[in-house]
Scaffold this motif. Structure first.
Motif, PDB file in Angstrom:
ATOM      1  N   ASN A   1      36.246  87.064  51.731  1.00 15.91           N
ATOM      2  CA  ASN A   1      35.755  86.116  50.568  1.00 15.91           C
ATOM      3  C   ASN A   1      35.768  84.708  52.155  1.00 15.91           C
ATOM      4  O   ASN A   1      37.408  85.169  52.076  1.00 15.91           O
TER       5      ASN A   1
ATOM      6  N   GLN B   1      50.584  86.788  49.818  1.00 21.90           N
ATOM      7  CA  GLN B   1      49.275  86.101  48.881  1.00 21.90           C
ATOM      8  C   GLN B   1      49.053  85.015  48.978  1.00 21.90           C
ATOM      9  O   GLN B   1      50.649  83.908  49.158  1.00 21.90           O
TER      10      GLN B   1
ATOM     11  N   ARG C   1      47.334  81.026  47.330  1.00 23.16           N
ATOM     12  CA  ARG C   1      46.778  81.137  46.410  1.00 23.16           C
ATOM     13  C   ARG C   1      45.097  81.071  46.408  1.00 23.16           C
ATOM     14  O   ARG C   1      45.108  80.851  47.187  1.00 23.16           O
ATOM     15  N   PRO C   2      44.595  80.759  45.068  1.00 19.88           N
ATOM     16  CA  PRO C   2      43.481  81.169  45.394  1.00 19.88           C
ATOM     17  C   PRO C   2      42.520  79.310  46.356  1.00 19.88           C
ATOM     18  O   PRO C   2      43.466  78.802  45.735  1.00 19.88           O
ATOM     19  N   HIS C   3      41.650  78.977  47.128  1.00 23.09           N
ATOM     20  CA  HIS C   3      41.502  78.319  47.573  1.00 23.09           C
ATOM     21  C   HIS C   3      42.118  77.350  48.311  1.00 23.09           C
ATOM     22  O   HIS C   3      42.245  76.271  48.722  1.00 23.09           O
ATOM     23  N   THR C   4      43.061  78.457  49.048  1.00 26.76           N
ATOM     24  CA  THR C   4      44.031  77.516  50.123  1.00 26.76           C
ATOM     25  C   THR C   4      43.141  77.615  51.118  1.00 26.76           C
ATOM     26  O   THR C   4      43.042  78.649  51.819  1.00 26.76           O
TER      27      THR C   4
ATOM     28  N   ASP D   1      43.257  88.085  47.547  1.00 26.90           N
ATOM     29  CA  ASP D   1      43.561  86.498  48.145  1.00 26.90           C
ATOM     30  C   ASP D   1      45.041  86.681  49.639  1.00 26.90           C
ATOM     31  O   ASP D   1      45.815  86.401  49.497  1.00 26.90           O
TER      32      ASP D   1
ATOM     33  N   ARG E   1      36.936  81.584  51.409  1.00 29.99           N
ATOM     34  CA  ARG E   1      37.182  80.488  51.040  1.00 29.99           C
ATOM     35  C   ARG E   1      37.454  78.991  51.385  1.00 29.99           C
ATOM     36  O   ARG E   1      38.762  79.140  51.834  1.00 29.99           O
TER      37      ARG E   1
END
Length: 173
Positions: A64, A156, A158-161, A98, A66
């Motif tokens: 993904n 890892q 964090r999501p949307h970083t 992630d 992101r």
């Protein structure tokens, strides 16, 4: 985290035999009209095989992008300006687990068949260094463009970083 990545290929190898065993057991139970336990076990094994396959497909193909960007360009210490200029970053992002991923292409600018190693610095949106990554394109003929993919397994994110992948080094072996 390393143990999870170590088990993924094993899960993939087990999914096909489990699916076949499940189907054979289910077919045997339906044709012989014995107990329904065999058909239930067969169906459960088939469902487990499908779940393992789906998990592996999600992890490895569920990459993904992101909010990712990429940086680049030769560093001041670069002795091989052509090699730096040949690196094209196609993707700098975060995969489904992630973890930072860098994909792209590079050209062998030497006069002989070689492996080209590419190093990157990965930073977050405010410039804090997350980690370094190294990829390679192997056995490239002179002038040939090859693909590389790197996954940073140590950190890892964090999501949307928002992450930035900056070209740090190119070596031609």
């Amino acid at each position: 985290m390393g143990a999870i990545f170590g088990l993924l290929p094993v899960l993939g190898l087990l999914s096909l035999p489990l699916g076949i065993i499940g189907l054979v057991l289910a077919i045997m139970s339906f044709t012989t009209n014995h107990s329904t336990a065999m058909s239930v076990i067969g169906l459960l094994l088939s469902l487990l095989a499908i779940a393992l396959f789906a998990i592996q497909a999600f992890v490895w193909a569920g990459s993904n992008d992101r909010t990712a960007t990429h940086g680049g360009g030769p560093s001041a210490s670069s002795d091989n300006e052509q090699a730096f200029k040949s690196v094209k970053i196609a993707k700098c992002g975060i995969n489904a687990l992630d973890l930072p991923v860098v994909e792209g292409t590079v050209v062998n600018t030497s006069e002989h068949k070689a492996t080209v190693r590419i190093g990157f610095d990965i930073t977050d949106g405010v410039g804090t260094r997350i980690d370094a990554a190294q990829g390679q394109a192997e056995d490239l003929a002179p002038g040939q463009r090859g693909r590389f993919t790197t996954v940073v397994l140590a950190k890892q994110v964090r999501p949307h970083t928002k992450i930035t992948c900056t070209l740090a080094d190119v070596q031609i072996d």
